[in-house]
Scaffold this active site. Structure first.
Site, PDB file in Angstrom:
ATOM      1  N   PRO A 179       0.795  -1.231   0.000  1.00 35.24           N
ATOM      2  CA  PRO A 179       0.000   0.000   0.000  1.00 35.24           C
ATOM      3  C   PRO A 179       0.826   1.278   0.000  1.00 35.24           C
ATOM      4  O   PRO A 179       0.417   2.288  -0.579  1.00 35.24           O
ATOM      5  CB  PRO A 179      -0.828  -0.123   1.285  1.00 35.24           C
ATOM      6  CG  PRO A 179      -0.971  -1.592   1.497  1.00 35.24           C
ATOM      7  CD  PRO A 179       0.330  -2.176   1.035  1.00 35.24           C
ATOM      8  N   THR A 216      -2.873  -9.102  -9.294  1.00 40.70           N
ATOM      9  CA  THR A 216      -3.714  -9.608 -10.376  1.00 40.70           C
ATOM     10  C   THR A 216      -3.908 -11.104 -10.166  1.00 40.70           C
ATOM     11  O   THR A 216      -2.959 -11.823  -9.887  1.00 40.70           O
ATOM     12  CB  THR A 216      -3.052  -9.352 -11.740  1.00 40.70           C
ATOM     13  OG1 THR A 216      -2.851  -7.945 -11.906  1.00 40.70           O
ATOM     14  CG2 THR A 216      -3.930  -9.853 -12.871  1.00 40.70           C
ATOM     15  N   HIS A 267     -14.125   8.277 -33.820  1.00 45.17           N
ATOM     16  CA  HIS A 267     -15.515   7.905 -33.534  1.00 45.17           C
ATOM     17  C   HIS A 267     -16.383   9.112 -33.171  1.00 45.17           C
ATOM     18  O   HIS A 267     -17.616   8.988 -33.127  1.00 45.17           O
ATOM     19  CB  HIS A 267     -15.567   6.884 -32.393  1.00 45.17           C
ATOM     20  CG  HIS A 267     -15.280   5.478 -32.809  1.00 45.17           C
ATOM     21  ND1 HIS A 267     -14.019   5.027 -33.119  1.00 45.17           N
ATOM     22  CD2 HIS A 267     -16.100   4.410 -32.974  1.00 45.17           C
ATOM     23  CE1 HIS A 267     -14.060   3.746 -33.437  1.00 45.17           C
ATOM     24  NE2 HIS A 267     -15.319   3.338 -33.367  1.00 45.17           N
ATOM     25  N   GLY A 268     -15.761  10.240 -32.877  1.00 43.41           N
ATOM     26  CA  GLY A 268     -16.534  11.413 -32.503  1.00 43.41           C
ATOM     27  C   GLY A 268     -17.349  11.155 -31.249  1.00 43.41           C
ATOM     28  O   GLY A 268     -16.906  10.478 -30.322  1.00 43.41           O
ATOM     29  N   GLU A 303       3.740  -3.014 -14.410  1.00 43.14           N
ATOM     30  CA  GLU A 303       5.137  -3.479 -14.531  1.00 43.14           C
ATOM     31  C   GLU A 303       6.127  -2.320 -14.602  1.00 43.14           C
ATOM     32  O   GLU A 303       7.168  -2.411 -15.253  1.00 43.14           O
ATOM     33  CB  GLU A 303       5.319  -4.391 -15.759  1.00 43.14           C
ATOM     34  CG  GLU A 303       4.283  -5.479 -15.903  1.00 43.14           C
ATOM     35  CD  GLU A 303       4.340  -6.516 -14.808  1.00 43.14           C
ATOM     36  OE1 GLU A 303       5.039  -6.304 -13.813  1.00 43.14           O
ATOM     37  OE2 GLU A 303       3.664  -7.543 -14.940  1.00 43.14           O
TER      38      GLU A 303
END
Length: 401
Positions: free
Chosen positions: A132, A162, A354-355, A379
């Site tokens: 942490p 993970t 894509h706007g 990483e």
């Protein structure tokens, strides 16, 4: 196969593996990825499919039931999987870092115990360095492992695991002062412990708690967790390699593999963003013609494709360098840095193409836009990569005065 990101010099087996993985991605991952991601749902069926394909044993030697493939083959498979959904590539990445560390540094008993079951996906790996209060500053680790007879007692809190919930074997880096007198350099008093556990959340074995999933902006589906050790007792034969004080070097060796993996993920996400952008640009019309025919959009597509190609080339170079047995921290750092930065830029350009629709959850690019930032820090941040690159360059180009 597209024209972009081709890899020269592959053998027939490698090409067959990649074709199989790409077909799986197109049929089994892309159609469901966005739906699962929006629900933050673990991709159980996809993972079972990867197990059937043998991908959990891709780099594990044949003598332990794996396919015995190279880091290059693995990285190219990760690139394909990340093109479908980056979270799935994360599920196998940490597994392979642990498998690689066992293969390179484990005792014969540790290899015999874990690698055959890891190859089948029955044992699933995760690794843990961060805490942490620290991320890149590995020397500041405060979790400790203390010898007590034929066992070690582990205490501390780890962060950003993970596969923290779904894994059954975690490689945990702790400080261990046994045999290392006061004043010993921090990186010489660290040990990697192999911690077996049950999958799930809560107290998964006496002294070990996985509190629950961390809620994230992106990179959903895969479980990212904390790990809390409170007088966790493990056998002394679960010190990776059987000797204390080598954990830092073992972890850094694994992280080099991880950095090639993150570079491959960046390449895969960038490829998918380019595919979405170039497709949409040919469908969307403005001022009486597809926007792909506007020079501004063609320039953007040209830049995107060039970045995809450059990142792929650097990732392949880093993987091949590691496969050759040579030191590759320079190449891995460069590949990770460039691929993650280019990925962010290619995704943003596809988003712009894509706007307003890029802002809608109905379009896949919205998911990629939230996923790409993780690669900037996973990483090791860009700043850490540049420190590694700079130091290695000064070693290679030392001034002779």
């Amino acid at each position: 196969m597209t024209r972009l990101a081709q890899t020269a010099g592959l053998n027939d087996i490698q090409r067959e593996i990649l074709a199989t993985v790409r077909d799986f991605v197109d049929k089994e991952i892309i159609p469901v990825a966005t739906q699962l991601e929006h629900r933050d749902e673990y991709p159980t069926e996809i993972v079972e499919g990867l197990k059937e394909l043998g991908l959990f044993g891709l780099m594990i030697p044949e003598e332990y039931g794996g396919l015995g493939e190279s880091l290059l083959t693995y990285a190219l498979c990760v690139e394909e999987i990340a093109r479908g959904w980056m979270s799935v590539s994360g599920i196998i990445n940490t597994h392979f870092i642990v498998a690689y560390m066992l293969k390179q540094h484990g005792t014969q008993e540790q290899k015999d115990t874990f690698l055959p079951r890891m190859a089948l996906g029955e044992v699933r790996g995760a690794f843990s360095m961060s805490e942490p209060a620290l991320g890149s500053d590995v020397s500041a680790i405060s979790s400790k492992g203390v010898r007590d007879g034929d066992k070690y007692v582990l205490n501390g809190q780890k962060m950003w695991l993970t596969n923290g919930g779904t894994s059954t074997l975690v490689a945990v880096l702790c400080r261990s002062d046994e045999g290392h007198p006061e004043g010993t350099a921090p990186h010489k008093s660290m040990t990697t412990f192999l911690v077996e556990k049950e999958p799930g959340f809560g107290e998964v074995r006496p002294g070990l708690t996985i509190p629950g999933k961390i809620d994230k902006m992106g990179y959903k589906g895969v479980d990212t967790t904390e790990l809390i050790m409170d007088d966790l007792r493990i056998p002394a034969n679960r010190v990776l390699g059987g000797t204390t004080g080598r954990g830092f070097y073992q972890m850094m060796d694994g992280v080099e593999v991880g950095r090639v993996n993150v570079a491959a993920r960046g390449c895969g996400v960038a490829q998918r963003a380019f595919e979405l952008g170039v497709s949409y640009a040919q469908q969307r019309h403005t001022f009486g013609k597809p926007i792909a025919q506007h020079q501004a959009i063609q320039f953007k597509l040209a830049e995107m494709a060039t970045k995809v190609e450059a990142a792929h080339a650097m990732m392949v170079n880093a993987a091949r360098k590691k496969d050759s047995g040579e030191r590759n921290d320079l190449e891995a750092g460069m590949a990770k840095y460039l691929a993650s930065e280019y990925c962010k830029e290619v995704v943003e350009d596809a988003f712009r193409i894509h706007g307003g629709y890029g802002f809608s959850k109905e379009y896949e690019i919205e998911r990629l836009y939230r996923e790409a930032p993780m690669l900037l820090i996973g990483e090791g941040t860009a700043e850490i990569q540049k420190m590694i690159i700079g130091r290695r360059l000064l070693e290679e180009y030392r001034f002779q005065g």
